[in-house]
Design a protein around this motif. Structure first.
Motif, PDB file in Angstrom:
ATOM      1  N   TYR A 483       0.838  -1.203   0.000  1.00  0.00           N
ATOM      2  CA  TYR A 483       0.000   0.000   0.000  1.00  0.00           C
ATOM      3  C   TYR A 483       0.870   1.249   0.000  1.00  0.00           C
ATOM      4  N   LEU A 484       1.895   1.256   0.847  1.00  0.00           N
ATOM      5  CA  LEU A 484       2.753   2.429   0.951  1.00  0.00           C
ATOM      6  C   LEU A 484       3.490   2.694  -0.351  1.00  0.00           C
ATOM      7  N   VAL A 485       3.996   1.639  -0.985  1.00  0.00           N
ATOM      8  CA  VAL A 485       4.709   1.822  -2.246  1.00  0.00           C
ATOM      9  C   VAL A 485       3.768   2.337  -3.322  1.00  0.00           C
ATOM     10  N   GLU A 486       2.544   1.828  -3.375  1.00  0.00           N
ATOM     11  CA  GLU A 486       1.562   2.308  -4.352  1.00  0.00           C
ATOM     12  C   GLU A 486       1.308   3.794  -4.193  1.00  0.00           C
ATOM     13  N   ARG A 487       1.370   4.279  -2.969  1.00  0.00           N
ATOM     14  CA  ARG A 487       1.101   5.703  -2.699  1.00  0.00           C
ATOM     15  C   ARG A 487       2.363   6.545  -2.752  1.00  0.00           C
ATOM     16  N   GLY A 488       3.437   6.013  -3.316  1.00  0.00           N
ATOM     17  CA  GLY A 488       4.618   6.826  -3.586  1.00  0.00           C
ATOM     18  C   GLY A 488       5.671   6.853  -2.500  1.00  0.00           C
ATOM     19  N   TYR A 489       5.496   6.079  -1.421  1.00  0.00           N
ATOM     20  CA  TYR A 489       6.500   6.080  -0.359  1.00  0.00           C
ATOM     21  C   TYR A 489       7.713   5.281  -0.821  1.00  0.00           C
ATOM     22  N   ASN A 490       8.838   5.963  -0.970  1.00  0.00           N
ATOM     23  CA  ASN A 490      10.070   5.304  -1.399  1.00  0.00           C
ATOM     24  C   ASN A 490      11.206   5.487  -0.412  1.00  0.00           C
ATOM     25  N   VAL A 491      11.032   6.380   0.568  1.00  0.00           N
ATOM     26  CA  VAL A 491      12.037   6.576   1.613  1.00  0.00           C
ATOM     27  C   VAL A 491      11.631   5.682   2.782  1.00  0.00           C
ATOM     28  N   VAL A 492      12.347   4.607   2.981  1.00  0.00           N
ATOM     29  CA  VAL A 492      11.954   3.563   3.927  1.00  0.00           C
ATOM     30  C   VAL A 492      12.447   3.928   5.322  1.00  0.00           C
ATOM     31  N   TYR A 493      11.486   4.000   6.252  1.00  0.00           N
ATOM     32  CA  TYR A 493      11.810   4.332   7.649  1.00  0.00           C
ATOM     33  C   TYR A 493      12.281   3.060   8.352  1.00  0.00           C
ATOM     34  N   VAL A 494      13.510   3.087   8.881  1.00  0.00           N
ATOM     35  CA  VAL A 494      14.127   1.903   9.465  1.00  0.00           C
ATOM     36  C   VAL A 494      14.600   2.218  10.872  1.00  0.00           C
ATOM     37  N   GLY A 495      14.309   1.319  11.808  1.00  0.00           N
ATOM     38  CA  GLY A 495      14.841   1.424  13.167  1.00  0.00           C
ATOM     39  C   GLY A 495      16.009   0.479  13.336  1.00  0.00           C
ATOM     40  N   THR A 496      16.868   0.747  14.331  1.00  0.00           N
ATOM     41  CA  THR A 496      18.066  -0.081  14.522  1.00  0.00           C
ATOM     42  C   THR A 496      18.050  -0.796  15.868  1.00  0.00           C
ATOM     43  N   SER A 497      16.862  -1.009  16.439  1.00  0.00           N
ATOM     44  CA  SER A 497      16.803  -1.615  17.775  1.00  0.00           C
ATOM     45  C   SER A 497      17.377  -3.027  17.790  1.00  0.00           C
ATOM     46  N   ARG A 498      17.347  -3.716  16.640  1.00  0.00           N
ATOM     47  CA  ARG A 498      17.900  -5.071  16.582  1.00  0.00           C
ATOM     48  C   ARG A 498      19.234  -5.112  15.828  1.00  0.00           C
ATOM     49  N   ILE A 499      19.739  -3.955  15.456  1.00  0.00           N
ATOM     50  CA  ILE A 499      20.967  -3.915  14.649  1.00  0.00           C
ATOM     51  C   ILE A 499      22.004  -3.068  15.384  1.00  0.00           C
ATOM     52  N   VAL A 500      22.288  -3.430  16.626  1.00  0.00           N
ATOM     53  CA  VAL A 500      23.223  -2.678  17.454  1.00  0.00           C
ATOM     54  C   VAL A 500      24.566  -3.404  17.471  1.00  0.00           C
ATOM     55  N   PRO A 501      25.662  -2.711  17.172  1.00  0.00           N
ATOM     56  CA  PRO A 501      26.970  -3.381  17.173  1.00  0.00           C
ATOM     57  C   PRO A 501      27.510  -3.599  18.588  1.00  0.00           C
ATOM     58  N   ARG A 502      28.270  -4.667  18.723  1.00  0.00           N
ATOM     59  CA  ARG A 502      28.928  -4.960  20.007  1.00  0.00           C
ATOM     60  C   ARG A 502      30.426  -5.069  19.783  1.00  0.00           C
ATOM     61  N   GLU A 503      31.150  -4.464  20.700  1.00  0.00           N
ATOM     62  CA  GLU A 503      32.607  -4.479  20.602  1.00  0.00           C
ATOM     63  C   GLU A 503      33.128  -5.905  20.745  1.00  0.00           C
ATOM     64  N   THR A 504      34.083  -6.270  19.910  1.00  0.00           N
ATOM     65  CA  THR A 504      34.723  -7.577  19.987  1.00  0.00           C
ATOM     66  C   THR A 504      36.043  -7.466  20.751  1.00  0.00           C
ATOM     67  N   LYS A 505      36.624  -8.612  21.079  1.00  0.00           N
ATOM     68  CA  LYS A 505      37.852  -8.618  21.877  1.00  0.00           C
ATOM     69  C   LYS A 505      39.016  -7.958  21.148  1.00  0.00           C
ATOM     70  N   ASP A 506      38.980  -7.994  19.827  1.00  0.00           N
ATOM     71  CA  ASP A 506      40.083  -7.386  19.071  1.00  0.00           C
ATOM     72  C   ASP A 506      39.879  -5.897  18.836  1.00  0.00           C
ATOM     73  N   GLY A 507      38.794  -5.293  19.462  1.00  0.00           N
ATOM     74  CA  GLY A 507      38.562  -3.862  19.334  1.00  0.00           C
ATOM     75  C   GLY A 507      37.667  -3.482  18.179  1.00  0.00           C
ATOM     76  N   GLY A 508      37.250  -4.491  17.402  1.00  0.00           N
ATOM     77  CA  GLY A 508      36.312  -4.206  16.331  1.00  0.00           C
ATOM     78  C   GLY A 508      34.878  -4.244  16.840  1.00  0.00           C
ATOM     79  N   PHE A 509      33.932  -4.250  15.916  1.00  0.00           N
ATOM     80  CA  PHE A 509      32.521  -4.301  16.293  1.00  0.00           C
ATOM     81  C   PHE A 509      31.784  -5.262  15.360  1.00  0.00           C
ATOM     82  N   ALA A 510      30.874  -5.997  15.928  1.00  0.00           N
ATOM     83  CA  ALA A 510      30.123  -6.970  15.142  1.00  0.00           C
ATOM     84  C   ALA A 510      28.627  -6.728  15.316  1.00  0.00           C
ATOM     85  N   ILE A 511      27.903  -6.793  14.210  1.00  0.00           N
ATOM     86  CA  ILE A 511      26.434  -6.756  14.253  1.00  0.00           C
ATOM     87  C   ILE A 511      25.960  -8.192  14.075  1.00  0.00           C
TER      88      ILE A 511
END
Length: 829
Positions: A483-511
């Motif tokens: 429905y949203l795409v039919e009505r022209g919505y092309n800018v997708v609203y995205v949350g990051t509550s499940r896509i949070v990076p965590r620091e690894t032991k080597d100092g990097g970050f992993a999602i």
């Protein structure tokens, strides 16, 4: 004599019996004698959200007992409103000088004409801070307007009192005449009144102008005399039997006598109003004798009353003009004037070819019925029990229409011109009865498609929604996405509550898990939208008050700005998500907007980062340090836009932000000048709207953006939050929310979606933005034409009414121009 005339005669004769006392409660009415004043009863103290999800709790008795009252008076050249504000024992009124909206306060609203959307809003808090606004429509302030009114606050033995003094000429263009009616409301907010209270039953939206109370000036008799004159004039214009006219005279005499004997109370007015309404409806019924079904143009198509009043004409033709590859909406009303339920089929059908050439498609035999969808509006109740025609649902099986006896309903015809050639098309709107006693109705439909292909301009559309959250929870919402795409919505609203990076032991970050984002974008792509059209609007949730989206350190704890982990984690999250969507979906950095903090305010240089404005600045700076090509977006808190701090914050924000999203109702000339001086790459707007917000607000936002030179993106909070899929305003999808925001009636669990008329109004504004942008491209370099376009846009945005925007749309379509409007089969593609 037809049965309808006989019923009308019976109704008007029975109306004369109302000379006897009738029990009828007053409905937000003040009767104001020419030299007197009027006193309200106690305000309604609104229910509030309870601890349990969806539970509404009645106001405490102490607040009901201490509810405010108001007195209204016209005194010489002033209109005065005196609001008494008792305070419950053990409490004190909160006084704040930071803002008129802070602490305890009251508001006085005046709507000078019930036929206009213009109203005035006077506000004062317990500390004496005063503000005033003139609004051209619901929550649409007139920029640059200045008031001559004042407010006086005094303490009383029971609490405090506010007196507003408003120059009469400020709100009324001419002296009031006996029988005039105008709108008012009085409201109170703050802890000492239980949160929110209101005299008129407007619900929680104090800008719900249709629900304002009424002031009857000059007394009940004067009002009655004016209404009676109108009823007599209406009856005189209709060829009615003598028996009916005799009954009408008797009923009119009865109500006039009742008005003459009234004591001038609000309850007396309610009785007289009921008598007048019954008489008026009997004349309406007689005016349409012989018709049991009536299709007509509603006087207020976006209002909440669709009953015919006798002054309308049956719908004899439907004419729609639209651009190519666009959508257009046509609204009308249908009434069942009988005392029996109606069932039938309502649909657009193709006209039969008149000649073999038409049948072969060489002339007017092009089939367009499949281009139309038919829906109807349904009434739902707001918190105050007022009816709103908000949900809009397709007819059962796409064509089945049901109407209860005496029921009226709004009907929406949506036309989709995708793939159509420019030219003239014809069809018929057909209403076929499925039961005896009703007539079939046919209305010719004429569609003009002008040669403006709106797909030639790339127009972006964004909205706040929780569809992504639903995918994150593993539920399907693909119909909603479609429905949203039919009505022209092309800018997708995205949350990051499940896509949070965590620091690894080597100092990097992993999602750990990209699947919520992947599921969302996979569903978007499945709709068929070109991937090159998709943009991402990624909310990072890095606020101080709920920092659950902050990167995690190696021990799994939330990092904080300034500790190094936070900065490296934010950069890593941006890099990893950017890489992921580029690899899987072809979405580059130039199509990703990073939105770190929602509605920031406070000191921008706060070293403790407890200020969300400081966090917003620091986050964007961090993102830009990693790669200046990253796009960033921010939306300062609405009240922050009018604070002194905004003048120093705006240049700093421009250092690190590409997109400034302004709260539209607080966007003044000063704010616009401040934003323009900083040279942001893009300016968006947003508003905060609820079920009770007028649809005009949703449509007008886009016109105002086009007027102000902003981007076409005009968002609003919210599309799916508190959707109330069972139409109950107290049924929430999120706890702790008081307002019913959603513009879509959505059951995300069952993947069902139905628009509101507010969403339809927003869709209309979006299509009009596409047209405006096409015309600007088409006439680039033609100064005269461009000036004409901007003049039309400015007039529509400044006036701000649905009628003004309708006129502007037609005028803009007329500028497209065609050498001839022939039948479409004769036009070359």
């Amino acid at each position: 004599m037809s049965k309808e005339i006989e019923n009308a005669i019976r109704s008007v004769l029975l109306a004369s019996l109302f000379a006897l006392p009738v029990c009828c409660a007053a409905d937000d009415v003040l009767v104001l004698d020419a030299n007197g004043c009027a006193q309200t009863g106690r305000f309604r103290v609104l229910d509030h959200e309870g601890d349990a999800l969806g539970l509404m709790v009645a106001a405490d008795d102490k607040f009901v007992a201490a509810a405010s009252t108001a007195r209204l008076q016209i005194d010489g050249d002033s209109l005065s409103a005196e609001i008494e504000c008792p305070v419950p024992d053990g409490m004190k009124a909160a006084k704040s000088r930071s803002s008129v909206w802070a602490g305890d306060g009251v508001e006085f609203f005046v709507r000078p004409s019930l036929s206009s959307t213009v109203y005035y809003q006077y506000s004062a808090n317990a500390a004496g801070i005063f503000a005033a606004r003139k609004n051209s429509g619901p929550d649409a302030a007139v920029d640059g307007w200045r008031t001559g009114a004042s407010a006086f606050v005094t303490e009383t033995d029971s609490g405090f009192k506010v007196v507003f003094k408003v120059p009469f000429a400020e709100v009324f263009s001419k002296p009031l005449a006996a029988g005039d009616v105008f709108g008012v409301n009085f409201t109170r907010a703050g802890k000492t009144c239980g949160g929110l209270s209101t005299w008129a039953a407007v619900g929680v939206s104090f800008s719900n102008i249709e629900a304002f109370g009424r002031v009857v000036y000059g007394g009940i008799k004067a009002y009655c005399d004016r209404r009676v004159s109108g009823i007599r004039a209406k009856a005189a214009a209709i060829d009615l039997p003598e028996k009916f006219l005799a009954g009408l005279n008797g009923a009119v005499d009865a109500v006039s006598q009742k008005a003459s004997k009234s004591a001038g109370t609000d309850a007396d007015f309610a009785v007289v109003e009921k008598m007048l309404s019954d008489i008026d409806m009997s004349v309406v019924s007689a005016a349409h004798s012989g018709r049991r079904l009536l299709m007509f143009q509603a006087h207020r198509p976006w209002g909440n009353s669709f009953a015919p009043d006798g002054g309308e004409k049956p719908l004899d033709a439907i004419r729609i003009t639209a651009a190519r590859n666009s959508r257009a909406m046509y609204m009308f009303a249908i009434a069942n004037l009988s005392d029996k339920a109606f069932l039938g089929h309502l649909s657009v059908v193709d006209d039969k070819p008149k000649a073999k050439s038409e049948a072969a498609g060489k002339s007017g035999g092009v089939r367009i019925s499949s281009r139309f969808s038919v829906s109807r509006g349904f009434p739902v109740a707001n918190r105050a029990g007022k009816m709103l025609y908000d949900p809009v649902a397709p007819l059962l099986l796409k064509s089945v229409l049901q109407l209860a006896p005496k029921e009226s309903a709004p009907i929406y015809l949506e036309l989709d011109t995708c793939g159509m050639r420019a030219g003239l098309y014809r069809a018929t709107l057909s209403l076929k009865k499925a039961m005896p006693g009703f007539q079939d109705v046919k209305v010719p439909v004429e569609v003009t498609v002008v040669d403006a292909d709106l797909d030639e301009v790339a127009v972006d559309r964004a909205g706040y929604d929780y569809v992504g959250n639903t995918f994150a929870n593993g539920k399907g919402a693909r119909n909603v996405v479609g429905y949203l795409v039919e009505r022209g919505y092309n800018v997708v609203y995205v949350g990051t509550s499940r896509i949070v990076p965590r620091e690894t032991k080597d100092g990097g970050f992993a999602i750990r898990d990209f699947s919520p984002l992947d599921r969302h974008l996979d569903a978007i792509c499945a709709t068929g939208i070109p991937r090159e059209r998709i943009k991402l609007w990624i909310y990072m949730g890095l606020e101080y008050n709920h920092p659950w989206n902050a990167p995690l350190n190696v021990k799994g704890r939330r990092s904080k700005p300034g500790d190094g982990v936070w900065e490296r984690g934010v950069k890593s999250m941006v890099r990893q998500i950017s890489s992921r969507v580029k690899q899987r979906y072809g979405i580059g950095k130039d199509r990703i907007y990073w939105y770190p903090v929602d509605e920031p305010s406070g000191a921008i240089d706060d070293p403790t980062f407890k200020s969300n404005m400081a966090r917003a600045y620091h986050a964007a700076k961090t993102i830009k340090e990693d790669d200046p090509a990253n796009l960033t977006m921010t939306d300062p808190l609405p009240v922050f836009l009018s604070s002194k701090e905004i003048e120093t914050a705006m240049p700093r924000l421009a250092e690190v932000y590409d997109v400034m999203e302004l709260y539209r109702p607080k966007t003044t000339a000063k704010t616009k000048a401040l934003v323009a001086a900083q040279n942001f790459k893009e300016v968006w707007t947003y508003s905060i709207s609820t079920k009770e917000t007028s649809p005009v607000r949703y449509r007008r936002d886009t016109w105002e953006n086009m007027r102000d030179g902003f981007r076409e993106i005009s968002t609003f909070w919210h599309m799916t939050q508190s959707a109330g899929s069972n139409f109950d305003s107290s049924d929430f999808t999120n706890p702790g929310r008081f307002d019913d925001y959603a513009s879509l009636y959505v059951d995300l669990g069952k993947d069902e979606v139905m628009p509101s008329r507010r969403q339809i109004a927003a869709d209309m504004g979006f299509e009009e933005a596409r047209l405006i942008m096409w015309l600007r491209n088409r006439f680039k370099g033609d100064t005269a034409k461009l000036e004409k376009i901007e003049s039309v846009v400015r007039e529509a945005a400044d006036t701000g009414t649905m009628a003004a925007m309708d006129r502007a749309r037609e005028e803009l379509l007329g500028m497209v121009g065609q050498s001839a409007l022939r039948m479409c089969g004769e036009n070359k593609k």
